[in-house]
Design an enzyme around this catalytic site. Structure first.
Site, PDB file in Angstrom:
ATOM      1  N   HIS A 215       0.802  -1.228   0.000  1.00 47.39           N
ATOM      2  CA  HIS A 215       0.000   0.000   0.000  1.00 47.39           C
ATOM      3  C   HIS A 215       0.836   1.279   0.000  1.00 47.39           C
ATOM      4  O   HIS A 215       0.303   2.354  -0.286  1.00 47.39           O
ATOM      5  CB  HIS A 215      -0.920   0.036   1.221  1.00 47.39           C
ATOM      6  CG  HIS A 215      -1.972  -1.026   1.235  1.00 47.39           C
ATOM      7  ND1 HIS A 215      -2.841  -1.231   0.176  1.00 47.39           N
ATOM      8  CD2 HIS A 215      -2.314  -1.944   2.185  1.00 47.39           C
ATOM      9  CE1 HIS A 215      -3.660  -2.225   0.477  1.00 47.39           C
ATOM     10  NE2 HIS A 215      -3.350  -2.678   1.679  1.00 47.39           N
ATOM     11  N   ALA A 216       2.111   1.216   0.346  1.00 49.28           N
ATOM     12  CA  ALA A 216       2.920   2.429   0.433  1.00 49.28           C
ATOM     13  C   ALA A 216       2.975   3.130  -0.921  1.00 49.28           C
ATOM     14  O   ALA A 216       3.175   2.499  -1.960  1.00 49.28           O
ATOM     15  CB  ALA A 216       4.321   2.089   0.919  1.00 49.28           C
TER      16      ALA A 216
END
Length: 393
Positions: free
Chosen positions: A131-132
């Site tokens: 998700h980063a």
């Protein structure tokens, strides 16, 4: 190419703590490696355990802005740095930069092993922090190790990398990193974004319309999808698009939070369904890219009953040492769980008795899962020269 398997591991990877009672607790990694060791998986002849080193700035800035890296470094002393840090999902903790850089270095090490031919498969269960984003933390993820590893592979001259995300949450950060790059196919099979973070991953997200249409495939499944439904959906979409894309290397994010007991999501797979998914991915890697397979971890918040069993099966699958599902879990491992004061009742066997048979998709049935399959095939298949309505494609 060597037929050996590399497993990236160091106890220092347990430093990605997120602090307190955060769902992403590193005990899940420790319990996995202890279970794999207790069952003899790590002693497999062709398996080697490799120690990672932290990713340096040159690696991290392939995917992340320098200002974001600086914010991660400063955050423990300056909690107001922003960039998604200091939230309930992404709390600030001491050593955060070093821990996230070590995980990323582990995934790049896995990529190096497969690229060089020193290993046919490589596994980093601490990785898969998908998700980063370029300039912010998101969804428990500080650095996007999967995207960094893929970027490194591209710089080695590879022209077709396939990224397959099995996590219950959409692989939004990896998709965003390569949405305009036709050299990377991102495929994500996840719970519908209508009911789950991050709220993206609709089938109509198919790649940048100017540069990379067809480079993203999203299969969004309804709440409650079980083993047969999930496997039906997987086989109706994933093999076709991967075979059409013809990747040189397959990178998979093997988050196991689609488990029926997972506290953060609403799919209903058993450990048996997850084991079947790893076998399917392994078989595909050999069919489409000479077995070049990099397997990363990801989500999974059943710290005792799900993650250790699922990822022990993953390591065993990659090592060519599949475990009989009826295998009994060592008493010493179960006692260790109790000694740690973990609340969950430790499992006794490597199976949950899940049914992994499934009926192959056809265009003449109508269920919630079939509607999801049809929507994805309609949105994506034409970009691969495939017929959305033909079950042979």
């Amino acid at each position: 190419m060597s037929d050996s398997v590399a497993v990236v591991w160091d106890d220092a990877l347990l430093g990605y703590t997120m602090g307190g009672d955060h769902p992403l607790h590193p005990v899940r990694l420790d319990l996995t490696m202890r279970l794999a060791d207790g069952l003899g998986v790590l002693a497999t002849d062709r398996l080697q355990v490799l120690r990672p080193t932290p990713a340096d700035v040159d690696l991290l800035t392939r995917v992340h802005d320098p200002a974001y890296l600086d914010a991660v470094k400063r955050a423990p002393a300056d909690p107001g740095v922003g960039h998604g840090l200091g939230t309930p999902d992404n709390p600030i903790f001491d050593g955060m930069y070093d821990a996230a850089a070590l995980i990323t270095g582990g995934s790049v090490l896995a990529a190096e092993q497969v690229h060089s031919g020193r290993a046919q498969h490589a596994v980093n269960i601490a990785g898969g922090l998908h998700h980063a984003m370029r300039d912010r933390a998101s969804g428990f993820c500080v650095f996007n190790d999967a995207a960094v590893a893929i970027s490194w592979l591209l710089d080695q001259g590879h022209q077709r990398i396939a990224y397959l995300d099995l996590d219950v949450h959409h692989g939004d950060g990896v998709q965003a990193a390569f949405y305009d790059d036709p050299r990377v196919l991102t495929v994500s099979i996840h719970q519908t974004p209508l009911t789950l973070f991050p709220g993206t991953g609709f089938p109509e997200e198919t790649g940048d319309p100017d540069t990379a249409l067809g480079s993203a495939v999203n299969l969004a499944l309804p709440n409650g999808t079980d083993d047969p439904g999930w496997l039906r959906a997987f086989h109706a979409v994933v093999p076709s698009v991967l075979k059409a894309f013809r990747p040189e290397i397959l990178v998979t994010q093997c988050g196991c939070d689609a488990h029926h007991e997972d506290p953060l999501a609403d799919l209903a797979l058993t450990v048996d369904g997850q084991r079947a998914s790893y076998r399917a991915v392994h078989d595909l890697a050999h069919e489409i890219c000479d077995g070049r397979w990099i397997a990363l971890g990801g989500g999974g918040y059943g710290l005792v009953r799900c993650v250790p069993r699922a990822w022990t099966h993953l390591i065993a699958e990659a090592a060519g040492a599949r475990l009989d599902p009826a295998t009994e879990i060592p008493e010493s491992w179960r006692e260790d769980v109790v000694r740690r004061g973990l609340r969950a009742r430790p499992p006794t066997h490597m199976t949950e008795g899940g049914y992994t048979g499934f009926a192959h998709w056809d265009p003449f049935t109508e269920s919630r899962v079939d509607r999801a399959i049809a929507r994805t095939r309609t949105a994506s298949f034409p970009y691969f020269g495939l017929d959305p309505d033909d079950p042979r494609d």
